[in-house]
Design a protein around this motif. Structure first.
Motif, PDB file in Angstrom:
ATOM      1  N   GLN A   1       1.063  -1.368   0.362  1.00 40.18           N
ATOM      2  CA  GLN A   1       0.348  -0.463   0.060  1.00 40.18           C
ATOM      3  C   GLN A   1       0.799   1.294   0.016  1.00 40.18           C
ATOM      4  OE1 GLN A   1      -2.702  -0.117  -0.744  1.00 40.18           O
ATOM      5  NE2 GLN A   1      -3.450   2.693  -0.255  1.00 40.18           N
ATOM      6  N   LYS A   2       2.240   1.563   0.797  1.00 41.44           N
ATOM      7  CA  LYS A   2       2.978   2.358   1.068  1.00 41.44           C
ATOM      8  C   LYS A   2       3.622   2.786  -0.058  1.00 41.44           C
ATOM      9  CE  LYS A   2       6.602   4.153   2.676  1.00 41.44           C
ATOM     10  NZ  LYS A   2       7.645   3.654   4.433  1.00 41.44           N
ATOM     11  N   ALA A   3       4.027   1.161  -1.330  1.00 43.12           N
ATOM     12  CA  ALA A   3       4.390   1.878  -2.498  1.00 43.12           C
ATOM     13  C   ALA A   3       3.295   2.051  -4.165  1.00 43.12           C
ATOM     14  CB  ALA A   3       4.840  -0.174  -2.698  1.00 43.12           C
ATOM     15  N   ARG A   4       2.487   1.256  -3.546  1.00 42.42           N
ATOM     16  CA  ARG A   4       1.164   2.397  -4.826  1.00 42.42           C
ATOM     17  C   ARG A   4       1.466   4.049  -4.044  1.00 42.42           C
ATOM     18  NH1 ARG A   4      -2.234  -2.548  -2.438  1.00 42.42           N
ATOM     19  NH2 ARG A   4      -1.556  -4.147  -3.515  1.00 42.42           N
ATOM     20  N   ILE A   5       0.781   4.267  -3.039  1.00 47.41           N
ATOM     21  CA  ILE A   5       0.711   5.516  -2.935  1.00 47.41           C
ATOM     22  C   ILE A   5       1.704   6.369  -3.154  1.00 47.41           C
ATOM     23  CG2 ILE A   5       0.940   7.726  -0.961  1.00 47.41           C
ATOM     24  CD1 ILE A   5      -1.642   5.436   0.891  1.00 47.41           C
TER      25      ILE A   5
ATOM     26  N   LEU B   1       4.250  10.140  -7.229  1.00 54.93           N
ATOM     27  CA  LEU B   1       4.882  10.224  -8.134  1.00 54.93           C
ATOM     28  C   LEU B   1       4.162  10.516  -9.561  1.00 54.93           C
ATOM     29  CD1 LEU B   1       8.257  10.485  -9.411  1.00 54.93           C
ATOM     30  CD2 LEU B   1       7.996   8.068  -9.677  1.00 54.93           C
ATOM     31  N   ALA B   2       3.785   9.800  -9.455  1.00 55.52           N
ATOM     32  CA  ALA B   2       2.826   9.904 -11.417  1.00 55.52           C
ATOM     33  C   ALA B   2       1.922  11.355 -10.965  1.00 55.52           C
ATOM     34  CB  ALA B   2       1.811   9.052 -11.460  1.00 55.52           C
ATOM     35  N   GLY B   3       1.761  12.281  -9.988  1.00 59.61           N
ATOM     36  CA  GLY B   3       0.819  13.393 -10.330  1.00 59.61           C
ATOM     37  C   GLY B   3       1.923  14.208  -9.975  1.00 59.61           C
ATOM     38  N   GLU B   4       3.398  13.849  -9.635  1.00 57.98           N
ATOM     39  CA  GLU B   4       4.460  15.305 -10.223  1.00 57.98           C
ATOM     40  C   GLU B   4       4.703  15.426 -11.991  1.00 57.98           C
ATOM     41  OE1 GLU B   4       7.574  13.890  -7.958  1.00 57.98           O
ATOM     42  OE2 GLU B   4       6.687  14.964  -5.941  1.00 57.98           O
ATOM     43  N   ASN B   5       4.773  14.119 -12.309  1.00 63.04           N
ATOM     44  CA  ASN B   5       5.086  13.595 -13.332  1.00 63.04           C
ATOM     45  C   ASN B   5       3.867  14.165 -14.124  1.00 63.04           C
ATOM     46  OD1 ASN B   5       7.892  12.346 -13.514  1.00 63.04           O
ATOM     47  ND2 ASN B   5       6.761  10.419 -13.379  1.00 63.04           N
ATOM     48  N   ARG B   6       2.619  13.898 -14.111  1.00 65.65           N
ATOM     49  CA  ARG B   6       1.597  14.280 -14.970  1.00 65.65           C
ATOM     50  C   ARG B   6       1.934  15.900 -15.029  1.00 65.65           C
ATOM     51  NH1 ARG B   6      -2.031  10.654 -12.884  1.00 65.65           N
ATOM     52  NH2 ARG B   6      -1.824  11.745 -11.142  1.00 65.65           N
ATOM     53  N   ALA B   7       2.869  16.947 -13.547  1.00 64.91           N
ATOM     54  CA  ALA B   7       2.541  17.727 -14.078  1.00 64.91           C
ATOM     55  C   ALA B   7       3.398  18.879 -14.592  1.00 64.91           C
ATOM     56  CB  ALA B   7       2.571  18.436 -12.163  1.00 64.91           C
ATOM     57  N   LEU B   8       4.671  17.956 -14.110  1.00 61.93           N
ATOM     58  CA  LEU B   8       5.410  18.628 -15.300  1.00 61.93           C
ATOM     59  C   LEU B   8       5.649  18.305 -16.211  1.00 61.93           C
ATOM     60  CD1 LEU B   8       8.354  17.043 -12.662  1.00 61.93           C
ATOM     61  CD2 LEU B   8       8.251  19.450 -13.510  1.00 61.93           C
ATOM     62  N   HIS B   9       4.937  16.716 -17.210  1.00 58.34           N
ATOM     63  CA  HIS B   9       5.419  16.277 -18.531  1.00 58.34           C
ATOM     64  C   HIS B   9       3.963  16.754 -19.120  1.00 58.34           C
ATOM     65  CE1 HIS B   9       9.364  16.282 -17.897  1.00 58.34           C
ATOM     66  NE2 HIS B   9       9.562  14.825 -17.148  1.00 58.34           N
ATOM     67  N   GLY B  10       2.874  17.133 -18.273  1.00 52.85           N
ATOM     68  CA  GLY B  10       1.393  16.702 -19.616  1.00 52.85           C
ATOM     69  C   GLY B  10       0.928  18.234 -19.898  1.00 52.85           C
TER      70      GLY B  10
END
Length: 65
Positions: free
Chosen positions: A13-17, A22-31
């Motif tokens: 669960q910790k790894a999923r969170i 990290l995916a949210g940060e990447n969406r903000a940077l590259h989206g």
């Protein structure tokens, strides 16, 4: 007494969170939209052309001396 916790599930669960964060940060940077990417590309090209046009020696001028 405390709650019984399955450590294997807690670790997953910790790894999923962390992965979602990290995916949210990447969406903000590259989206970015296509128009935003194109605008940035044109701006960079314009800046590069400006610098190239104001050089004292052109790239091929070194051999002509």
């Amino acid at each position: 007494m405390g709650e019984v916790v399955n450590l294997r599930q807690a670790r997953k669960q910790k790894a999923r969170i962390e992965k979602e964060r990290l995916a949210g940060e990447n969406r903000a940077l590259h989206g970015r939209s296509r128009a935003e990417r194109q605008r940035d590309r044109l701006s960079a090209d314009k800046a590069e052309k400006f610098v190239a046009d104001h050089r004292r020696e052109k790239l091929g001028d070194k051999d002509e001396r």
